[in-house]
Design a protein around this motif. Sequence first.
Motif, PDB file in Angstrom:
ATOM      1  N   GLY A   3       0.780  -1.231   0.000  1.00  0.00           N
ATOM      2  CA  GLY A   3       0.000   0.000   0.000  1.00  0.00           C
ATOM      3  C   GLY A   3       0.811   1.281   0.000  1.00  0.00           C
ATOM      4  O   GLY A   3       0.244   2.371  -0.034  1.00  0.00           O
ATOM      5  N   ALA A   4       2.143   1.183   0.043  1.00  0.00           N
ATOM      6  CA  ALA A   4       2.961   2.393   0.155  1.00  0.00           C
ATOM      7  C   ALA A   4       3.039   3.181  -1.147  1.00  0.00           C
ATOM      8  O   ALA A   4       3.040   4.413  -1.130  1.00  0.00           O
ATOM      9  CB  ALA A   4       4.370   2.033   0.631  1.00  0.00           C
ATOM     10  N   ILE A   5       3.110   2.480  -2.291  1.00  0.00           N
ATOM     11  CA  ILE A   5       3.266   3.144  -3.583  1.00  0.00           C
ATOM     12  C   ILE A   5       2.459   2.420  -4.658  1.00  0.00           C
ATOM     13  O   ILE A   5       2.537   1.196  -4.788  1.00  0.00           O
ATOM     14  CB  ILE A   5       4.748   3.182  -4.028  1.00  0.00           C
ATOM     15  N   TYR A   6       1.695   3.204  -5.407  1.00  0.00           N
ATOM     16  CA  TYR A   6       1.068   2.753  -6.651  1.00  0.00           C
ATOM     17  C   TYR A   6       1.495   3.765  -7.711  1.00  0.00           C
ATOM     18  O   TYR A   6       1.244   4.963  -7.564  1.00  0.00           O
ATOM     19  CB  TYR A   6      -0.455   2.742  -6.556  1.00  0.00           C
ATOM     20  N   LEU A   7       2.134   3.290  -8.770  1.00  0.00           N
ATOM     21  CA  LEU A   7       2.655   4.170  -9.810  1.00  0.00           C
ATOM     22  C   LEU A   7       2.155   3.677 -11.156  1.00  0.00           C
ATOM     23  O   LEU A   7       2.387   2.516 -11.518  1.00  0.00           O
ATOM     24  CB  LEU A   7       4.188   4.152  -9.751  1.00  0.00           C
ATOM     25  N   THR A   8       1.460   4.533 -11.891  1.00  0.00           N
ATOM     26  CA  THR A   8       0.792   4.087 -13.121  1.00  0.00           C
ATOM     27  C   THR A   8       0.925   5.115 -14.232  1.00  0.00           C
ATOM     28  O   THR A   8       0.865   6.325 -13.980  1.00  0.00           O
ATOM     29  CB  THR A   8      -0.715   3.848 -12.873  1.00  0.00           C
ATOM     30  N   LYS A   9       1.129   4.629 -15.453  1.00  0.00           N
ATOM     31  CA  LYS A   9       1.114   5.520 -16.611  1.00  0.00           C
ATOM     32  C   LYS A   9      -0.261   6.177 -16.719  1.00  0.00           C
ATOM     33  O   LYS A   9      -1.294   5.517 -16.581  1.00  0.00           O
ATOM     34  CB  LYS A   9       1.392   4.739 -17.895  1.00  0.00           C
ATOM     35  N   THR A  10      -0.270   7.457 -17.008  1.00  0.00           N
ATOM     36  CA  THR A  10      -1.541   8.172 -17.158  1.00  0.00           C
ATOM     37  C   THR A  10      -2.374   7.577 -18.288  1.00  0.00           C
ATOM     38  O   THR A  10      -3.605   7.478 -18.185  1.00  0.00           O
ATOM     39  CB  THR A  10      -1.283   9.662 -17.422  1.00  0.00           C
ATOM     40  N   SER A  11      -1.729   7.165 -19.362  1.00  0.00           N
ATOM     41  CA  SER A  11      -2.459   6.577 -20.492  1.00  0.00           C
ATOM     42  C   SER A  11      -3.200   5.319 -20.074  1.00  0.00           C
ATOM     43  O   SER A  11      -4.316   5.045 -20.546  1.00  0.00           O
ATOM     44  CB  SER A  11      -1.498   6.263 -21.638  1.00  0.00           C
ATOM     45  N   VAL A  12      -2.620   4.533 -19.177  1.00  0.00           N
ATOM     46  CA  VAL A  12      -3.274   3.316 -18.695  1.00  0.00           C
ATOM     47  C   VAL A  12      -4.475   3.668 -17.825  1.00  0.00           C
ATOM     48  O   VAL A  12      -5.537   3.048 -17.916  1.00  0.00           O
ATOM     49  CB  VAL A  12      -2.267   2.444 -17.912  1.00  0.00           C
TER      50      VAL A  12
END
Length: 243
Positions: free
Chosen positions: A189-198
């Motif tokens: 739960g510390a980090i979620y990192l996602t491409k904006t396009s996704v």
Amino acid sequence: MLILNNSKDLKILAIIPARGGSKGIPGKNIKPLNGEPLLAYTVNSAKESKLLTRTILSSDDEDIIQVAKNLGLEVPFRRPSDLATDHAPTLPTIIHALNFFKKGGEEFDFVCLLQTTTPFRRKGLIDEAITKILETGADALVSVLPVPHEFNPHWIFESDQKGMLRIATGEKEIITRRQELPTGYFRDGAIYLTKTSVLLEKSSLYGDNLAFVLGDLERYVNLDTPKDWALAEELVTKLFTES
């Protein structure tokens, strides 16, 4: 730590979601922990990052907003109440923030979600995650911890329609030796990192290929109940007082 050359050209929006109305731990987002509001630990982690472009709060609660501003956190909007209920999913909250900035002519390549409920990130973890997603080209990345072997999915059973047990992974034969189990992971739960396009095109936090960084078990707590809070009080003393 390696930082890729093209990272300076990317725009990465960090969102710290912190709604009011917590029932498990009332007022938890601004509840004092070792003399600091819980929110402060995540804000400080974001401030340490060299790769985040902008860090904002998304909240519906005026008290949380005021504490965030006192901590030097940007609060560009107030989250709509329909996105701050107990059952409101996270994705619409992220989309709401992206749309807010898009209307002002600003767009981002990635979104980094930083939850206050997993407050104790080691220094450098956020930039490690950003570097990893750039190296791998993954759609998304999460921070994880290893699953204890007794809870490994290859040793987990489900009940079928006849009330008989079957291995949750679908295998016919159970792996008998702990040493032969593949390592399993759970999201800390510390980090979620996602491409904006996704996020925008697939309505997904995870996409089709998901990378990971390892968190720290000795720092792990997920704040949901008073028991969790008691653990956080023990950890914060060890992590920030004794050092």
